[in-house]
Write a protein that holds these residues in place. Structure first.
Motif, PDB file in Angstrom:
ATOM      1  N   ARG A  14       0.841  -1.188   0.000  1.00 18.67           N
ATOM      2  CA  ARG A  14       0.000   0.000   0.000  1.00 18.67           C
ATOM      3  C   ARG A  14       0.881   1.245   0.000  1.00 18.67           C
ATOM      4  O   ARG A  14       2.085   1.166   0.254  1.00 18.67           O
ATOM      5  CB  ARG A  14      -0.950   0.017   1.190  1.00 18.67           C
ATOM      6  N   ILE A  15       0.225   2.383  -0.295  1.00 18.79           N
ATOM      7  CA  ILE A  15       0.978   3.627  -0.402  1.00 18.79           C
ATOM      8  C   ILE A  15       1.002   4.307   0.957  1.00 18.79           C
ATOM      9  O   ILE A  15      -0.028   4.446   1.616  1.00 18.79           O
ATOM     10  CB  ILE A  15       0.332   4.555  -1.448  1.00 18.79           C
ATOM     11  N   ILE A 366       6.370   9.913  -0.407  1.00 20.67           N
ATOM     12  CA  ILE A 366       5.404   8.857  -0.697  1.00 20.67           C
ATOM     13  C   ILE A 366       6.174   7.571  -0.910  1.00 20.67           C
ATOM     14  O   ILE A 366       7.058   7.501  -1.757  1.00 20.67           O
ATOM     15  CB  ILE A 366       4.574   9.201  -1.946  1.00 20.67           C
ATOM     16  N   ARG A 367       5.857   6.565  -0.098  1.00 21.15           N
ATOM     17  CA  ARG A 367       6.563   5.294  -0.206  1.00 21.15           C
ATOM     18  C   ARG A 367       5.561   4.196  -0.468  1.00 21.15           C
ATOM     19  O   ARG A 367       4.432   4.230  -0.014  1.00 21.15           O
ATOM     20  CB  ARG A 367       7.311   4.988   1.097  1.00 21.15           C
ATOM     21  N   ILE A 368       5.996   3.209  -1.203  1.00 20.38           N
ATOM     22  CA  ILE A 368       5.170   2.028  -1.394  1.00 20.38           C
ATOM     23  C   ILE A 368       5.717   0.967  -0.458  1.00 20.38           C
ATOM     24  O   ILE A 368       6.896   0.615  -0.524  1.00 20.38           O
ATOM     25  CB  ILE A 368       5.214   1.553  -2.854  1.00 20.38           C
TER      26      ILE A 368
END
Lengths: 374, 322
Positions: A14-15, A366-368
């Motif tokens: 998820r983000i 923003i990381r996945i």
């Protein structure tokens, strides 16, 4: 609980959005801006297609009609010149979080002031260029400064919202110039003044075609030099002077500035006057370098508003403003022939929206992440 | 130059400002400054006119205008509420965006001819009242009457109902509202949407009632900005917004009518014999907006009134409140 496991099964990753604690890497702001512009062009293309146009043809036309050969490149720079000055005007006010959106009106008043020098006349008609041009520059800057002083004073003394007051002054400036063009300086009832004598024109490259054949037909005029000089001076004021330090401090943290003993009232008025003077210089450059007469209000043609976007895109840096102005000059130059006619304005709006939205990426990371990590 | 006719027409054209100002009051009460009113009005005026041409039904035009303007407002909402960007710059961008889209989609509309407009009618008994009857209740557009209803409704909603209390809490102290279980983000999105719909209604009022047609950016001519100024003058109060709106509407009408007669107050009418003076008359609404702002700001300082405390600042959950 059941729901969350379900979503976990469906989504193995998820983000995750988290605030940046460190400074973003140096390349990121530029990359994000370029990305925002590309996204804006795509969105604009979709809207053009929706309105029945062909986005590919529109964009190809913009590129060809603005950078295609030396002649149109010169015209692009002519369009960029007033934008440089209005964007500089916006940048210095925005730096102090003064929302001067009256560059349009200050530009118009500058054009009026410079024209008055020729038409009133303040300087005898047979004067030389060496008298005309400096007096026109001073008059244009002075009228722009007056138009910046009014909202600056009202803001400083009565806390009047400068967004509204500068905007209202735009409309008043339009009516003011209309009055003079129609009632006083009209040429045979047309909505324009007589043409200025040649001595009141800013020199053009084409004038030197005799010695440099390459310059034949090129319309680029000395207003560009005024713009570049203004940008350099402004850069030194903002980054290398005590006054610039005060302006930046007030913009970043007005309370700290107040405790440091900086006079915010006086700075508000001075910065608005400087901002107005720069926009007024833009107006002078336009009547002296391009139209050579005073016309009804479309003389400003939205340069004041384009200046807002350019200033923002350049992150208020005076030197970057020069480059960005050339891009927007191209958009405006090529946009004149594009159907539907609102396209350049719409693309400018979309670019600004995407730019503001993209600032988010500079403040957040923003990381996945994989589901288990969360 | 019949004062009754000027006031009657003034109420109609003031209704445009009234809708936009009421919408902005609601959005600002929730803490979101939306400077995109002009853009939302333009897109409302354009879509109302074009949909009415397409369908022949002005009511559908009005509804679509409200929806489209509301949709546009959500661009601003997303940028300032979710992405927490600067509300001033985002509002400016929204005005440019709305104007640009209206110009592109409204291409050719100015030559579209006439459409069926919103109906005009008189209210049976009320129109018999001397002076007030002819001004407010005779042959006005249905939109004008909607304006009369909306003003007290908005006041009551904000000051006397529970959702109104939540609205004020979100605008004054979002952290406390959040602690009480009010969804600050959802509330702000909602009121920005409502503000957008009302601005769209204002735009539709221009193109389908007050000055029918689509004249590109001249359709609104800065009325969206005047509405934003009126909200400050009105101290975020619907009734004061209504008074200001109608006064400005009457002023606009007076400027048109004063240039008509040859004799004014027993004297030669300078505005008739020298039409160029009209340019100075055209400055008046804008000059008055500035004057009204000075009055409003001074009063605010004197009475220690102020904007909603959280106006212009994003709400970030978990951050310490002011």
């Amino acid at each position: 609980m059941a729901e969350s496991t379900l979503s976990k099964q469906r989504m193995p990753w998820r983000i995750k959005i988290e605030p940046r604690l460190d400074e973003p890497p140096a390349w990121l702001p530029a990359a994000v801006s370029v990305g925002a512009i590309i996204l804006a062009l795509i969105l604009g293309g979709v809207l053009i297609a929706f309105a029945g146009g062909n986005p590919f043809a529109s964009y190809a036309h913009i590129a060809r009609a603005s950078f295609g050969d030396l002649g149109v490149l010169s015209d692009t720079i002519v369009k960029a010149t007033p934008i440089i000055l209005t964007a500089l005007a916006c940048s210095i006010a925005f730096r102090m979080k003064l929302w001067n959106i009256g560059a349009e009106g200050q530009f118009i008043m500058g054009a009026w002031g410079a024209s008055a020098v020729v038409l009133a006349p303040i300087v005898p008609a047979e004067s030389s260029r060496w008298l005309f041009i400096p007096v026109m520059i001073m008059a244009g800057m002075a009228m722009g400064a007056v138009w910046g002083f009014i909202p600056g004073y009202l803001k400083a003394k009565f806390n009047v919202n400068e967004i509204i007051s500068t905007l209202m002054l735009n409309y008043i400036a339009i009516s003011w110039v209309n009055f003079w063009v129609f009632a006083v300086w009209t040429e045979g009832g047309f909505q324009m003044s007589p043409k200025f004598p040649q001595a009141a024109w800013l020199p053009r490259l084409s004038e030197y075609a005799k010695s440099v054949p390459l310059f034949r037909g090129l319309t680029t005029h000395a207003g560009l030099l005024l713009g570049i000089a203004a940008a350099i001076v402004l850069w030194f004021i903002v980054y290398r002077s005590r006054w610039g330090y005060e302006i930046r401090l007030i913009g970043d943290n007005p309370n700290a500035a107040r405790y440091a003993g900086i006079n915010i009232t006086r700075n508000t008025i001075w910065v608005m006057m400087l901002s107005g003077a720069l926009a007024g210089l833009g107006g002078m450059s336009e009547v002296g370098g391009v139209v050579h007469r005073l016309q009804t209000a479309p003389i400003a043609a939205g340069y004041g508003f384009t200046g807002i976007i350019v200033a923002w895109l350049a992150k208020l840096n005076p030197l970057v403003i020069i480059l960005v102005s050339v891009l927007f000059g191209a958009l405006i130059l090529a946009g004149r022939e594009i159907q539907p006619s609102g396209v350049p304005k719409m693309i400018q709006g979309i670019i600004l929206v995407c730019l503001i939205a993209s600032d988010f990426l500079l403040r957040y990371r923003i990381r996945i992440v994989r589901g288990e990590e969360a | 130059m019949d004062p009754i006719i000027i006031l009657q027409a003034g109420v109609a054209s003031g209704t445009v400002l009234l809708f936009a100002a009421l919408g902005e009051v609601l959005a600002e009460r929730s803490g979101v400054l939306n400077l995109g009113v002009e853009g939302m009005m333009l897109i409302g005026a354009m879509s109302a006119f074009s949909v009415t041409i397409a369908t022949g039904n002005p009511w559908i035009g009005v509804l679509v205008a409200m929806f489209v303007a509301g949709l546009l407002s959500q661009v601003h909402a997303f940028i300032v509420i979710t992405l927490q960007a600067d509300q001033v710059v985002s509002g400016l961008a929204l005005t440019l965006l709305g104007a640009g889209i209206s110009l592109v989609l409204g291409e050719g509309l100015s030559k579209a001819g006439t459409v069926s407009l919103m109906p005009n009618f008189s209210i049976p008994l009320l129109s018999q009242i001397p002076i007030l009857g002819p001004i407010f209740f005779t042959k006005q557009s249905v939109l004008v009457y909607i304006g009369y209803l909306l003003t007290p409704l908005a006041w009551y909603y904000i000051n006397r109902t529970r959702p109104g209390l939540h609205l004020r809490a979100v605008g004054e102290y979002p952290a406390a509202a959040d602690a009480l279980g009010i969804n600050v983000f959802r509330m702000r999105y909602f009121y920005v949407f409502l503000g957008g719909m009302l601005a769209g209604l204002g735009g539709a009022t221009i193109s389908l009632a007050v000055a029918p047609g689509w004249f590109s950016e001249l359709t609104t001519g800065g009325q969206g900005w005047i509405a934003v100024g009126l909200v400050i003058f009105a101290q975020w109060d619907p009734f004061r917004a209504a008074v200001g709106s109608y006064a400005f509407g009457a002023l606009r009408r007076l400027i048109l009518d004063i240039q008509g007669p040859t004799v004014l107050f027993g004297m030669r009418n300078a505005f008739y014999y020298n039409p160029y003076l009209g340019f100075f008359l055209q400055m008046l609404p804008y000059a008055f907006t500035v004057i009204v702002l000075v009055i409003g700001s001074r009063e605010a300082i004197r009475k220690r009134l102020g904007a909603p405390a959280a106006l212009g600042t994003p709400y970030i959950r978990g951050e310490r409140g002011q």
